[in-house]
Design an enzyme around this catalytic site. Structure first.
Site, PDB file in Angstrom:
ATOM      1  N   SER A   1     104.233  33.790 -20.437  1.00  0.00           N
ATOM      2  CA  SER A   1     104.123  34.758 -19.063  1.00  0.00           C
ATOM      3  C   SER A   1     102.767  35.272 -19.334  1.00  0.00           C
ATOM      4  O   SER A   1     102.411  35.625 -20.405  1.00  0.00           O
ATOM      5  CB  SER A   1     105.146  35.402 -18.837  1.00  0.00           C
ATOM      6  OG  SER A   1     105.117  36.651 -19.496  1.00  0.00           O
ATOM      7  N   ASP A   2     101.971  35.586 -18.204  1.00  0.00           N
ATOM      8  CA  ASP A   2     101.054  36.388 -18.173  1.00  0.00           C
ATOM      9  C   ASP A   2     101.812  37.970 -18.413  1.00  0.00           C
ATOM     10  O   ASP A   2     103.108  38.225 -18.160  1.00  0.00           O
ATOM     11  CB  ASP A   2     100.346  36.707 -16.971  1.00  0.00           C
ATOM     12  CG  ASP A   2      98.934  37.148 -17.073  1.00  0.00           C
ATOM     13  OD1 ASP A   2      98.713  37.929 -17.919  1.00  0.00           O
ATOM     14  OD2 ASP A   2      97.940  36.771 -16.442  1.00  0.00           O
ATOM     15  N   TRP A   3     101.053  39.148 -18.913  1.00  0.00           N
ATOM     16  CA  TRP A   3     101.598  40.170 -19.180  1.00  0.00           C
ATOM     17  C   TRP A   3     102.203  41.008 -17.933  1.00  0.00           C
ATOM     18  O   TRP A   3     101.555  41.324 -17.088  1.00  0.00           O
ATOM     19  CB  TRP A   3     100.673  41.083 -19.990  1.00  0.00           C
ATOM     20  CG  TRP A   3     100.431  40.758 -21.478  1.00  0.00           C
ATOM     21  CD1 TRP A   3     100.604  41.881 -22.350  1.00  0.00           C
ATOM     22  CD2 TRP A   3     100.400  39.712 -22.196  1.00  0.00           C
ATOM     23  NE1 TRP A   3     100.407  41.282 -23.580  1.00  0.00           N
ATOM     24  CE2 TRP A   3     100.375  39.861 -23.577  1.00  0.00           C
ATOM     25  CE3 TRP A   3     100.229  38.369 -21.793  1.00  0.00           C
ATOM     26  CZ2 TRP A   3     100.100  38.924 -24.462  1.00  0.00           C
ATOM     27  CZ3 TRP A   3     100.303  37.387 -22.734  1.00  0.00           C
ATOM     28  CH2 TRP A   3     100.004  37.582 -24.169  1.00  0.00           C
ATOM     29  N   GLY A   4     103.672  41.025 -18.279  1.00  0.00           N
ATOM     30  CA  GLY A   4     104.322  41.702 -17.093  1.00  0.00           C
ATOM     31  C   GLY A   4     104.530  40.887 -15.776  1.00  0.00           C
ATOM     32  O   GLY A   4     105.063  41.419 -14.932  1.00  0.00           O
ATOM     33  N   ALA A   5     104.297  39.544 -16.193  1.00  0.00           N
ATOM     34  CA  ALA A   5     104.600  38.671 -14.897  1.00  0.00           C
ATOM     35  C   ALA A   5     105.895  37.960 -14.620  1.00  0.00           C
ATOM     36  O   ALA A   5     106.000  37.143 -13.851  1.00  0.00           O
ATOM     37  CB  ALA A   5     103.250  37.568 -15.079  1.00  0.00           C
TER      38      ALA A   5
END
Length: 829
Positions: free
Chosen positions: A246-250
Site C-alpha cells: 500500500s501507499d503510506w496510509g492508503a
C-alpha cells in the site's frame, strides 16, 4: 504440478544437507525455499509479515527463522536517506528517450540504496501524465504508454539487476494530487487498458518484485482494496508474482483489502495486524490467502538475494565520480531545445551576458514531496556558467523573486561568542531544549535539511531541538529581511528581543522578519528550533528588502550583448499534494521575459519545471531551452549545452498546449462539477498527442519534439513483412538517418502506426517504436525497428482482450509526432 516439482527438488537434490533447512540453501530454487520457509511459520508469524514495523520504512521479518525485514527508502530519483546522488526527475529521464541510459542511472541508485543499508527503492513512478497541471507529473515518464513502458523496463533492469527490490507505483490512475486520498476516478475499461495499464504490465513482464497501490478510488473502490485492479488484472491476468504494497496510509479496511489483493500494509499494521489475525480466526479471511501474501513477500526476499549474503558497498560510492557522470549525462541528454532562431545558441560571441531570474542562483533539483533527495553538493546555473566560461562577463539580476526561495547567511557574516567563524549549535535529544545539550558544536551557518538523517551523534531523527547563537555582521546597510526556514517550530531573537514566535508543528515554512541593518554593527542572534516528526529542516537566511528587481533586470539586459533568463517552477509550486492551478509562470516571470525581450534582441529563456508552461512571449525571444528538473548535475549540464560543449538531444515526453483549455482534461480536472469527490476521464483514450491529432487544436510544441545544434535527414524507408497475419504479425522497418549538420549529435527516430479503417475509433497514430541514434557530421546509419502484434492491436471490450484485425495500416517515421517525412503502407491478413 508446481507442488510436485517442488517436492521432487526437496527429495532429490544432492546439494541439500540433512542438517540444513531448505529455505537456507541458496543453491536450491527460490520456490522450494519459499515453500519450506512458509511451512515453518505459525499463523501469528505469517500475519507479522504483512505490515510495516515501528520505523515506518521497513517490513517485519522473522527473527526465529532468521528471515530479514525489507528495509525501504524513497524514492524514484535517488536515495532519500541522508545524502545521496540526486538524479534528474522522472520526466527528464523520459525526455532522454534512452532506456539504456535510464538503466545506468537506476543501477547507480540501486548501488547507493545498498550502501545506506536499504533493500527496496520506492520507484519507479510511472503514472501517465493525463493533464499538464498534475503535481507529481514531474516524477512520471510522460503521456505516452509505449514510451512509459520502455523507460520503465530500463529502470527496473537497472535497479533489480543489483538485487534491490523496486516498487513500481502508483497502481492505478493516480494522475492528480487534488483530493488524492479520496477522489473517485471514473474510467472505462478500454481507457485503462490502452493508456494507464501498459506501463504496469511492462513492469510485471520485466519482473518487478513489488507494485504499490495508489491512494485514490477507481470506479468506486479504493485502489488498495480494488479486486479488478489487484486480483483480476495484476495477479490473475498478468501473472504478477511479487507483492502489492500500500501507499503510506492508503489502507482503509482489513477484510476487503485482504480479500481483494493487498499484501503488505504500510507504514504500520492498523488493519493487517491484530485485526487481520482476528479475521482469519473468524474465517472471514481464509488462511490460504494469508499464505499467498507471505509467499509473495518471501519470493521477493529470496529472489532478490536479500536472505543470503547481501554485500553492502562502501558509502564512498554515494555521489562517486562515476555516479555523478551518469547524472550529468542524463541531465544533458534530457534538455529539450524548443527554439533556436538565428542560431542564438550555443553562446559564442557574447562578451557580456545578463543572467536573470531567481532560478539562476537557485538549483532546481526536483519537485516537492517524497522524491526530494538531499545531494552531497550542488551548484547553481550562475555558478556553473561562471566556472565554465570565466572569460565572459556574467552579470546577475534577480528580476522576479520566487516565493519561498531561501539563501542562508554565509559563514563569512557569522562569528561565535568566542570570535570563531560560524554559529554555536546546541543539540538536544528532546523537543523542548530541556537539560544539558547532547551535542555542542560550531556550525558554518544554519542551513540544514536532514531528511532521514540525524543532526549528529546521540540525536534521534525525530523529537529533537536545537539552539543556535552567534553574531551576525551585515555587509551592507539598509533594510533587509531575515528568513527562517523551518519544519516544525522556530523562535528567533535579535539582540535579546523575540522577533519571531512560530513554536508549533507545521510543514516547511519560511518566516520573514524585517531588520534595519548597519554595516560595522553586530547583531546578537538566537534561533531555537524543534522537530516533532516527518521532515526535518532548519535555516536562517537573508534577502534584500527592495521592490525594484524588475527594473534592475531590464536595465542590465539593455546594456548586455545577450540576456539569459532562468525561469520556471520549483518544489513549492508542484509536488506531492500540490497540483498547479494555471499554466502561467508564477511571480511575474512572464512580465520579466517580455520586458527583457523588448530591450535585448538576443534574449534566451531557460525553463526549469516538471510540467508544460504557457509562453505568451515565445515570438519575442531568440531561443528556449526546457531543462526540466536536472538533479544535482543539472546546472553543469545546462552550462554545457548553453555554451555548446554538449549538443542537445532531448525530446518532449508530453505535449505542450497553448493554453489550459486545449487540454483534453479541461472541464474534468480536478473534479467533476456535479460530484466534487469524483473525476471522470471523459476524454477516454485521447490523452496527449492523441487528443491534439483528433480534436484539431495545434499544440504549442508537440510530443516527441526537440531541436539540435545539428540537422538530420530521414530517407529510404522500406518495410519487410516477416509475418503478415493479424494473429502473429512481425514487421521489420528500415530507413536511413543522416546527420546533415556540422556537429556530432543524436536524433531520436520515432515510428508511429495508424490503422486506416478501424472497426472502432482509434487514435490517428500511436508511437510504437523509437531509438536514439548518435551520428557524426555527414554520417548515415541504416536504422531498423521491429513491430509485433502489440503495435497493431487495440483493446476489444467485447472480448475483454487485445485484438489485432486484418486491415490496412500506415507507418510513419520522423523526428516528432508532427514531423514524420517517411510513410509506408502495409496490409495484415
Amino acid at each position: 504440478m508446481r507442488l510436485f516439482s517442488i517436492l521432487l527438488v526437496l527429495f532429490s537434490s544432492n546439494a541439500l544437507a540433512a542438517s540444513e533447512p531448505v529455505y537456507k540453501n541458496p543453491r536450491l530454487p527460490v520456490e522450494a525455499r519459499v515453500e519450506d520457509a512458509l511451512s515453518r511459520l505459525t499463523l501469528e508469524e505469517k500475519i507479522g509479515f504483512l505490515s510495516g514495523d515501528e520505523s515506518g520504512f521497513a517490513s517485519r521479518g522473522n527473527a526465529r527463522l532468521g528471515i530479514p525485514s525489507i528495509q525501504m527508502t524513497d524514492g524514484p530519483v535517488g536515495v532519500r536517506m541522508g545524502q545521496a546522488t540526486a538524479f534528474p526527475a522522472g520526466i527528464a529521464m523520459a525526455a532522454t528517450f534512452d532506456p539504456l541510459l535510464v538503466s545506468e542511472a537506476a543501477r547507480a541508485m540501486a548501488v547507493e540504496t545498498r550502501a545506506v543499508g536499504r533493500d527496496m527503492l520506492l520507484g519507479p513512478c510511472i503514472n501517465i501524465v493525463r493533464q499538464p497541471l498534475g503535481g507529481r507529473n514531474f516524477e512520471s515518464f510522460g503521456e505516452d504508454p509505449f514510451l512509459t513502458a520502455q523507460i520503465t523496463r530500463g529502470y527496473l533492469q537497472g535497479v533489480q539487476g543489483q538485487g534491490v527490490i523496486a516498487s513500481t507505483k502508483h497502481f492505478a490512475l493516480n494522475n492528480q494530487e487534488h483530493k488524492r486520498t479520496e477522489i473517485d476516478v471514473i474510467a472505462d475499461e478500454r481507457t485503462m487498458e490502452e493508456i494507464y495499464f501498459p506501463g504496469f504490465h511492462a513492469a510485471v513482464e520485466a519482473g518487478t518484485w513489488s507494485v504499490m497501490s495508489s491512494y485514490n478510488k477507481l470506479n468506486g473502490a479504493y485502489a488498495s482494496e480494488n479486486a479488478y485492479l489487484l486480483n483480476d488484472t495484476l495477479k490473475k491476468r498478468w501473472g504478477f508474482r511479487g507483492f502489492v504494497i500500500s501507499d503510506w496510509g492508503a489502507t482503509h479496511s482489513t477484510v476487503a483489502s485482504a480479500l481483494n489483493g493487498l499484501d503488505l500494509e504500510m507504514p504500520s499494521g492498523a488493519y493487517f495486524g491484530e485485526k487481520l489475525l482476528a479475521a482469519v480466526r473468524s474465517r472471514e479471511v481464509p488462511e490460504r490467502l494469508i499464505n499467498d501474501k507471505v509467499r509473495r513477500i518471501l519470493r521477493a526476499i529470496f529472489g532478490s538475494g536479500l536472505f543470503d549474503s547481501v554485500r553492502r558497498p562502501h558509502p564512498s560510492v554515494i555521489s562517486s565520480p562515476a555516479h555523478l557522470t551518469i547524472a550529468s549525462r542524463m541531465a544533458a541528454s534530457s534538455l529539450v531545445l524548443l527554439k533556436n532562431e538565428d542560431h542564438a545558441l550555443p553562446l559564442r560571441n557574447s562578451r557580456s551576458v545578463a543572467v536573470l531570474g531567481a532560478s539562476a542562483r537557485h538549483a532546481r533539483l526536483g519537485g516537492g514531496g517524497s522524491s526530494v533527495v538531499n545531494p552531497t553538493w550542488v551548484t547553481t546555473p550562475l555558478e556553473a556558467l561562471r566556472r565554465s566560461a570565466p572569460g565572459v562577463q556574467w552579470n546577475f539580476a534577480e528580476g522576479a523573486r520566487m516565493r519561498r526561495d531561501f539563501d542562508s547567511i554565509p559563514t563569512s557574516l557569522w562569528t561565535t561568542e568566542r570570535g570563531r567563524a560560524g554559529v554555536t549549535g546546541e543539540y538536544f535529544n528532546n523537543p523542548n531544549l530541556g537539560g544539558t545539550p547532547t551535542l555542542t558544536r560550531v556550525d558554518p551557518g544554519v542551513d540544514f535539511d536532514w531528511v532521514w538523517n540525524t543532526p549528529g551523534p546521540g540525536i534521534g531523527g525525530a523529537n529533537f531541538s536545537v539552539r543556535w547563537t552567534g553574531y551576525f555582521h551585515p555587509e551592507n546597510s539598509g533594510n533587509i529581511i531575515l528568513t527562517v526556514r523551518h519544519d516544525d517550530g522556530a523562535r528567533l531573537w535579535v539582540n535579546d528581543q523575540l522577533v519571531l514566535d512560530a513554536w508549533q508543528d507545521q510543514e516547511e515554512t519560511i518566516s520573514r522578519v524585517p531588520l534595519k541593518a548597519e554595516t560595522g554593527k553586530s547583531y546578537k542572534i538566537r534561533l531555537e528550533y524543534y522537530q516533532h516528526g516527518g521532515s526535518a529542516m532548519a535555516g536562517l537566511g537573508i534577502e534584500e528588502a527592495r521592490g525594484a528587481e524588475l527594473e534592475e533586470a531590464v536595465a542590465l539586459a539593455a546594456k548586455s550583448d545577450t540576456a539569459v533568463i532562468f525561469a520556471g517552477l520549483s518544489r513549492f509550486y508542484e509536488g506531492e499534494e500540490l497540483d498547479r492551478t494555471t499554466l502561467s509562470l508564477p511571480e511575474g516571470q512572464d512580465e520579466l521575459i517580455g520586458r527583457v525581450a523588448d530591450v535585448n534582441p538576443n534574449t534566451i529563456v531557460v525553463i526549469q519545471a516538471g510540467n508544460p508552461v504557457s509562453m505568451p512571449w515565445l515570438a519575442k525571444v531568440k531561443a528556449v531551452v526546457f531543462a526540466w528538473y536536472g538533479g544535482q548535475e543539472g546546472s553543469r549540464a545546462l552550462a554545457d549545452v548553453l555554451l555548446g560543449k554538449v549538443n542537445p538531444s532531448g525530446k518532449l515526453p508530453v505535449s505542450f498546449p497553448v493554453e489550459w483549455r486545449d487540454s483534453p482534461a479541461f472541464g474534468h480536472f480536478p473534479e467533476d462539477q456535479d460530484q466534487p469527490d469524483r473525476v471522470t476521464y471523459s476524454e477516454g483514450i485521447f490523452v496527449g498527442y492523441r487528443h491534439f491529432d483528433r480534436a484539431g487544436p495545434a499544440p504549442l510544441f508537440p510530443f516527441g519534439y526537440g531541436l539540435s545544434y545539428s540537422s538530420f535527414a530521414f530517407k529510404n524507408l522500406s518495410v519487410r513483412l516477416v509475418d503478415k497475419s493479424a494473429k502473429h504479425p512481425r514487421v521489420e522497418v528500415f530507413f536511413d538517418l543522416t546527420n546533415t549538420g556540422t556537429r556530432t549529435g543524436a536524433e531520436v527516430a520515432q515510428l508511429y502506426v495508424s490503422e486506416l479503417s478501424p472497426s472502432v475509433e482509434r487514435p490517428v497514430k500511436e508511437l510504437k517504436g523509437f531509438t536514439k541514434v548518435p551520428l557524426r557530421p555527414g554520417e548515415t546509419r541504416r536504422v531498423s525497428l521491429t513491430l509485433d502484434r502489440s503495435a497493431f492491436a487495440f483493446y476489444d471490450t467485447n472480448q475483454h482482450a487485445w485484438n489485432a484485425k486484418p486491415g490496412a495500416f500506415t507507418l510513419r517515421v520522423g523526428s516528432s509526432s508532427r514531423d514524420l517525412p517517411l510513410e509506408a503502407s502495409l496490409q495484415l491478413e
